[in-house]
Design a protein around this motif. Structure first.
Motif, PDB file in Angstrom:
ATOM      1  N   ILE A 429      -1.567 -26.041 -10.457  1.00 30.18           N
ATOM      2  CA  ILE A 429      -0.276 -25.277 -11.702  1.00 30.18           C
ATOM      3  C   ILE A 429      -1.318 -24.495 -12.650  1.00 30.18           C
ATOM      4  O   ILE A 429      -2.051 -25.219 -12.964  1.00 30.18           O
ATOM      5  N   HIS A 430      -1.299 -23.221 -12.520  1.00 29.67           N
ATOM      6  CA  HIS A 430      -1.560 -22.269 -12.954  1.00 29.67           C
ATOM      7  C   HIS A 430      -0.677 -22.247 -14.714  1.00 29.67           C
ATOM      8  O   HIS A 430       0.714 -21.500 -14.193  1.00 29.67           O
ATOM      9  N   ILE A 431      -0.893 -22.026 -16.137  1.00 29.00           N
ATOM     10  CA  ILE A 431       0.195 -21.935 -16.907  1.00 29.00           C
ATOM     11  C   ILE A 431      -0.389 -20.782 -18.023  1.00 29.00           C
ATOM     12  O   ILE A 431      -1.613 -20.562 -18.430  1.00 29.00           O
ATOM     13  N   ARG A 432       0.466 -19.722 -18.394  1.00 31.90           N
ATOM     14  CA  ARG A 432       1.195 -18.816 -18.692  1.00 31.90           C
ATOM     15  C   ARG A 432       1.630 -18.915 -19.908  1.00 31.90           C
ATOM     16  O   ARG A 432       2.837 -19.508 -20.085  1.00 31.90           O
ATOM     17  N   THR A 433       1.265 -18.623 -21.103  1.00 31.63           N
ATOM     18  CA  THR A 433       2.047 -19.278 -21.970  1.00 31.63           C
ATOM     19  C   THR A 433       1.773 -17.519 -22.899  1.00 31.63           C
ATOM     20  O   THR A 433       0.874 -16.902 -23.180  1.00 31.63           O
ATOM     21  N   SER A 434       2.836 -17.551 -24.144  1.00 29.38           N
ATOM     22  CA  SER A 434       2.795 -16.624 -25.493  1.00 29.38           C
ATOM     23  C   SER A 434       3.111 -17.683 -26.925  1.00 29.38           C
ATOM     24  O   SER A 434       3.630 -17.968 -26.369  1.00 29.38           O
ATOM     25  N   LEU A 435       1.794 -17.231 -27.588  1.00 26.25           N
ATOM     26  CA  LEU A 435       1.654 -17.999 -28.231  1.00 26.25           C
ATOM     27  C   LEU A 435       1.876 -16.866 -29.667  1.00 26.25           C
ATOM     28  O   LEU A 435       1.821 -16.489 -29.563  1.00 26.25           O
ATOM     29  N   MET A 436       2.168 -17.574 -30.732  1.00 28.75           N
ATOM     30  CA  MET A 436       2.646 -16.345 -32.167  1.00 28.75           C
ATOM     31  C   MET A 436       2.222 -17.123 -33.300  1.00 28.75           C
ATOM     32  O   MET A 436       2.117 -18.347 -33.717  1.00 28.75           O
ATOM     33  N   VAL A 437       1.668 -15.992 -34.283  1.00 32.77           N
ATOM     34  CA  VAL A 437       0.631 -16.215 -35.694  1.00 32.77           C
ATOM     35  C   VAL A 437       1.164 -15.581 -36.418  1.00 32.77           C
ATOM     36  O   VAL A 437       1.816 -14.701 -36.263  1.00 32.77           O
ATOM     37  N   GLY A 438       0.591 -16.366 -37.881  1.00 33.06           N
ATOM     38  CA  GLY A 438       1.769 -15.871 -38.642  1.00 33.06           C
ATOM     39  C   GLY A 438       3.059 -15.958 -38.810  1.00 33.06           C
ATOM     40  O   GLY A 438       4.090 -14.796 -39.871  1.00 33.06           O
ATOM     41  N   PHE A 439       3.505 -16.351 -38.084  1.00 35.64           N
ATOM     42  CA  PHE A 439       5.061 -16.730 -38.942  1.00 35.64           C
ATOM     43  C   PHE A 439       5.499 -17.389 -40.431  1.00 35.64           C
ATOM     44  O   PHE A 439       4.515 -18.136 -40.665  1.00 35.64           O
ATOM     45  N   PRO A 440       6.458 -17.074 -40.855  1.00 34.86           N
ATOM     46  CA  PRO A 440       6.556 -16.818 -41.943  1.00 34.86           C
ATOM     47  C   PRO A 440       6.466 -18.838 -42.550  1.00 34.86           C
ATOM     48  O   PRO A 440       7.172 -18.898 -41.627  1.00 34.86           O
ATOM     49  N   GLY A 441       5.520 -18.750 -43.466  1.00 27.92           N
ATOM     50  CA  GLY A 441       5.302 -20.074 -43.575  1.00 27.92           C
ATOM     51  C   GLY A 441       4.028 -21.279 -43.407  1.00 27.92           C
ATOM     52  O   GLY A 441       3.518 -21.606 -43.521  1.00 27.92           O
ATOM     53  N   GLU A 442       3.595 -20.346 -42.641  1.00 28.00           N
ATOM     54  CA  GLU A 442       2.584 -20.878 -41.611  1.00 28.00           C
ATOM     55  C   GLU A 442       1.275 -20.387 -42.480  1.00 28.00           C
ATOM     56  O   GLU A 442       0.952 -19.970 -43.509  1.00 28.00           O
ATOM     57  N   THR A 443       0.515 -22.055 -42.740  1.00 28.68           N
ATOM     58  CA  THR A 443      -0.586 -22.170 -43.676  1.00 28.68           C
ATOM     59  C   THR A 443      -1.426 -22.373 -43.114  1.00 28.68           C
ATOM     60  O   THR A 443      -1.791 -22.374 -41.266  1.00 28.68           O
ATOM     61  N   GLU A 444      -2.950 -22.485 -42.727  1.00 26.84           N
ATOM     62  CA  GLU A 444      -4.328 -22.863 -42.515  1.00 26.84           C
ATOM     63  C   GLU A 444      -4.204 -23.977 -41.717  1.00 26.84           C
ATOM     64  O   GLU A 444      -4.335 -23.972 -40.230  1.00 26.84           O
ATOM     65  N   GLU A 445      -3.926 -24.494 -42.016  1.00 25.92           N
ATOM     66  CA  GLU A 445      -3.437 -26.130 -41.598  1.00 25.92           C
ATOM     67  C   GLU A 445      -3.132 -26.093 -40.083  1.00 25.92           C
ATOM     68  O   GLU A 445      -3.017 -26.276 -39.010  1.00 25.92           O
ATOM     69  N   GLN A 446      -1.356 -25.748 -40.424  1.00 28.31           N
ATOM     70  CA  GLN A 446      -0.860 -25.535 -38.784  1.00 28.31           C
ATOM     71  C   GLN A 446      -1.601 -24.301 -37.764  1.00 28.31           C
ATOM     72  O   GLN A 446      -1.120 -24.801 -36.688  1.00 28.31           O
ATOM     73  N   PHE A 447      -1.971 -23.209 -38.213  1.00 26.18           N
ATOM     74  CA  PHE A 447      -2.602 -22.496 -37.088  1.00 26.18           C
ATOM     75  C   PHE A 447      -3.802 -23.480 -36.344  1.00 26.18           C
ATOM     76  O   PHE A 447      -4.320 -23.279 -35.683  1.00 26.18           O
ATOM     77  N   GLN A 448      -4.116 -23.544 -37.501  1.00 19.94           N
ATOM     78  CA  GLN A 448      -5.884 -24.777 -36.587  1.00 19.94           C
ATOM     79  C   GLN A 448      -5.124 -25.824 -35.504  1.00 19.94           C
ATOM     80  O   GLN A 448      -5.998 -25.710 -35.005  1.00 19.94           O
ATOM     81  N   GLU A 449      -3.768 -26.520 -36.063  1.00 15.35           N
ATOM     82  CA  GLU A 449      -3.303 -27.153 -34.874  1.00 15.35           C
ATOM     83  C   GLU A 449      -3.517 -26.617 -33.840  1.00 15.35           C
ATOM     84  O   GLU A 449      -3.422 -26.933 -32.416  1.00 15.35           O
ATOM     85  N   LEU A 450      -2.759 -25.617 -33.851  1.00 19.69           N
ATOM     86  CA  LEU A 450      -2.452 -24.565 -32.740  1.00 19.69           C
ATOM     87  C   LEU A 450      -3.716 -24.163 -32.009  1.00 19.69           C
ATOM     88  O   LEU A 450      -3.593 -23.891 -30.671  1.00 19.69           O
ATOM     89  N   LEU A 451      -5.195 -23.626 -32.965  1.00 21.87           N
ATOM     90  CA  LEU A 451      -6.341 -22.888 -32.846  1.00 21.87           C
ATOM     91  C   LEU A 451      -6.777 -24.960 -31.235  1.00 21.87           C
ATOM     92  O   LEU A 451      -6.810 -24.701 -30.390  1.00 21.87           O
ATOM     93  N   ASP A 452      -6.399 -25.517 -32.413  1.00 21.76           N
ATOM     94  CA  ASP A 452      -7.297 -26.985 -31.513  1.00 21.76           C
ATOM     95  C   ASP A 452      -6.650 -27.231 -30.469  1.00 21.76           C
ATOM     96  O   ASP A 452      -7.342 -27.512 -28.963  1.00 21.76           O
ATOM     97  N   PHE A 453      -5.143 -27.359 -30.219  1.00 24.94           N
ATOM     98  CA  PHE A 453      -4.774 -27.133 -28.941  1.00 24.94           C
ATOM     99  C   PHE A 453      -4.907 -26.269 -28.102  1.00 24.94           C
ATOM    100  O   PHE A 453      -5.272 -26.823 -26.703  1.00 24.94           O
ATOM    101  N   VAL A 454      -5.111 -25.001 -28.979  1.00 24.98           N
ATOM    102  CA  VAL A 454      -5.615 -24.330 -27.339  1.00 24.98           C
ATOM    103  C   VAL A 454      -7.074 -24.867 -26.625  1.00 24.98           C
ATOM    104  O   VAL A 454      -6.928 -24.724 -25.447  1.00 24.98           O
ATOM    105  N   ARG A 455      -7.572 -25.123 -27.401  1.00 29.02           N
ATOM    106  CA  ARG A 455      -8.751 -25.969 -27.271  1.00 29.02           C
ATOM    107  C   ARG A 455      -8.707 -27.208 -26.596  1.00 29.02           C
ATOM    108  O   ARG A 455      -9.892 -26.963 -25.535  1.00 29.02           O
ATOM    109  N   GLN A 456      -7.997 -27.807 -26.693  1.00 30.07           N
ATOM    110  CA  GLN A 456      -7.741 -28.561 -26.340  1.00 30.07           C
ATOM    111  C   GLN A 456      -7.192 -28.798 -24.787  1.00 30.07           C
ATOM    112  O   GLN A 456      -8.086 -28.862 -24.039  1.00 30.07           O
ATOM    113  N   TYR A 457      -6.136 -27.830 -24.569  1.00 26.78           N
ATOM    114  CA  TYR A 457      -5.256 -28.368 -23.455  1.00 26.78           C
ATOM    115  C   TYR A 457      -6.047 -26.882 -22.788  1.00 26.78           C
ATOM    116  O   TYR A 457      -5.709 -27.167 -21.056  1.00 26.78           O
ATOM    117  N   LYS A 458      -6.835 -25.660 -23.219  1.00 30.52           N
ATOM    118  CA  LYS A 458      -7.084 -25.685 -22.029  1.00 30.52           C
ATOM    119  C   LYS A 458      -6.110 -24.435 -20.713  1.00 30.52           C
ATOM    120  O   LYS A 458      -6.076 -24.687 -19.544  1.00 30.52           O
TER     121      LYS A 458
END
Length: 598
Positions: A429-458
């Protein structure tokens, strides 16, 4: 992009035909044999010699289908398409209004056309931006001749006729005023008698009033298009609606629903497009068959969310479901199995499409939200290779606090579980997705969680965008908006991480000389000695492409729309590079490492 062989196709759900010729042909389109032309699509240009029309479609594939509908309406009525702005008598910009950046692009397109069109050409602005911003468009661009909302694209002829009536009335009024003024001047010079001048003036005024009344009648009989736009927010073609297929002849879009029932806090699509409207399942099946009849070998299902299909037609789907074979009788017939989820309209629709046609094709699913992916849908993809193993699954974020603030009806763990299940059941399966950065209230820790997810799930394909503050969106009222420079920095970090993943994955493909089945699109846009195509993991106009630089083993130029085996030899970031090794009919390794005879 120039095709090696191209075709233009006029289409309606009740009949279809194909016309051999270049995709850039400027000849008159032909009405589909057997297809009715409703009265609302009738056209009479006896009072206007210029009938060449040019379209520019912006935004998503759903908007592109609306443009195809407008093309079908005007071509069936006898108008002539052109891709040369200097030749166009009418120009249409079909706008996108989802984000400010999209509205800016649409405004720039209008500005460019106004600057470049010939003096007497008429400009119509249509689509999503008109739904919410028609007054602003007319204020910013008073030279625009008509606006038409996304819900009234089938009224494009009415809009054109309205322009013509008003222009004819204005010309008649100007002509009469010139005649009246000349006659007044002549009578005043030749008649010194005050009473005579008074009587003649009364006669001239009466004549002028009669003409003005006639002109007003012409204008009054025109249809008020903006009011029609307010009546419908989005448009779904009916069985007899003409549609001109403007994609390359080997693939077509099939819009199965419009509008949206979700209420994501950052999104104004429900305000633009209105409530969910699904096409009747029988109509979708008929359109699907008609598209295949035109020669399409890949059908791309589109909607705001495919998973919501039929949720506004539960009784109809229940009736359709009752006509299917009993579960115990169907369980062993591959895809012909029971639909466990009684509310799963998408699974029912897929079953109807696949069970009723044995032809070889690719069926691609776009815009399927993670919380709508269930075992029924996975079963169907698993049991029928014609459903390409590719999903466009908008995630937006992985942090639960962010997902809740976005009013997404899922969690980070649920998204991860869906991805793991897809990969377990469908290893290629090939999975395409769209991701949003900078939603109101997004902290650096929450963004880092998103970044870690991208790196882990490839994930295979990732499109990211920075949060855009829309006045009509609920999220605009939230506190703690992220500064623009922080959003931009997070966007760059995310896309760099995804690029590194893509480079690693593509390097591994090159090392093992992976062979993929590729559908040829045509010559490269910038290098006419190269050919481009796509494998199943690449969606047209969205993902990367396969660049073919060697066809020697084939011994001839490949035919657009046909599939060939390509051995990968190199890559250029998101694009793969390879050579054709053998035509179809031979057995080669699939993307998951298995072998398949084709």
């Amino acid at each position: 992009q120039t095709l090696l062989v191209g075709e233009e196709r006029c289409f309606s759900a009740v009949a279809s035909t194909r016309r051999r010729g270049k995709r850039t042909a400027k000849g008159r389109g032909r009405r589909s044999p057997g297809a009715r032309t409703p009265a609302s699509y009738a056209y009479n240009d006896s009072h206007n010699d210029g009938n060449k029309i040019m379209f520019q479609s912006l935004g998503c594939p759903r908007n592109f289908v609306d443009t195809e509908v407008m093309l079908g309406v005007v071509l069936n009525a006898g108008m002539e398409p052109t891709q040369e702005m200097a030749d166009a008598d009418y120009l249409v910009v079909n706008t996108c209004g989802f984000l400010q950046s999209a509205r800016d692009e649409s405004s720039q397109a209008v500005r460019d056309m106004l600057q470049q069109k010939k003096d007497d050409a008429k400009l119509l602005v249509t689509g999503c931006m008109v739904n919410l911003h028609s007054d602003q468009i007319l204020k910013d661009f008073p030279q625009v001749d008509h606006v038409l909302g996304a819900g009234s694209v089938d009224k494009i002829l009415v809009a054109i006729q309205d322009i013509q009536r008003k222009e004819k009335a204005a010309q008649a009024e100007a002509k009469v005023r010139v005649q009246v003024e000349r006659k007044q001047k002549e009578e005043q010079q030749g008649e010194d008698d005050e009473e005579g001048r008074r009587l003649q003036q009364i006669s001239l005024d009466d004549e002028n009033d009669v003409v003005i009344e006639q002109i007003s009648n012409v204008i009054d009989c025109s249809t008020d298009i903006p009011s029609l736009s307010a009546a419908r927010s989005s448009f779904l073609e009916q069985g007899d609606t003409p549609r001109f297929l403007a994609t390359p002849s080997h693939f077509s879009y099939l819009k199965i629903a419009e509008g949206c029932r979700k209420r994501c806090s950052f999104c104004i699509i429900p305000k633009i497009k209105g409530r969910l409207q699904s096409k009747p399942i029988d109509q979708v099946v008929q359109e699907f068959k008609s598209l295949l009849d035109t020669g399409s070998k890949e059908i791309i299902l589109i909607a705001q969310d495919l998973g919501d299909y039929g949720k506004d037609r539960r009784k109809e789907l229940a009736a359709y479901r009752s006509t299917l074979a009993a579960p115990e009788a169907a369980e062993s017939v591959g895809v012909r199995r029971s639909i466990r989820d009684q509310h799963d309209g998408l699974a029912l629709l897929l079953r109807a499409l696949l069970d009723n046609d044995d032809r070889d094709f690719w069926l691609r699913l776009l815009y399927l939200y993670p919380d709508e992916i269930n075992s029924d849908v996975i079963d169907i993809i698993e049991n029928d290779r014609r459903v390409v193993r590719y999903l466009d699954m908008p995630i937006q974020h992985i942090n639960d606090t962010m997902l809740k603030a976005m009013k997404r009806t899922t969690t980070g763990d649920a998204i991860k579980s869906t991805i793991r299940e897809l990969r377990r059941r469908l290893p290629d399966i090939h999975i395409r997705t769209s991701l949003m950065v900078g939603f109101p209230g997004e902290t650096e820790e929450q963004f880092q969680e998103l970044l870690d997810f991208v790196r882990q799930y490839k994930l295979d394909n990732v499109g990211a965008f920075m949060y855009s503050d829309e006045e009509l969106a609920w999220s605009s009222k939230l506190p703690n908006h992220v500064p623009q420079e922080v959003k931009a920095e997070r966007y760059d970090r995310l896309m760099q991480a995804q690029l590194e993943i893509v480079r690693q994955q593509n390097s591994e493909r090159i090392e093992r000389r992976q062979r993929l089945e590729v559908v040829v699109e045509g010559f490269h846009a910038e290098h006419d000695d190269l050919i481009v195509g796509r494998y199943y993991g690449q969606c047209p106009d969205i993902d990367g492409q396969v660049i073919i630089n060697d066809v020697d083993e084939l011994g001839k130029l490949p035919v657009p729309g046909e599939r060939y085996w390509v051995e990968l030899t190199d890559f250029d970031d998101y694009d793969l590079i390879g050579r054709i090794v053998v035509p179809r009919g031979h057995e080669y390794e699939q993307d998951d490492g298995s072998a398949q005879a084709v």
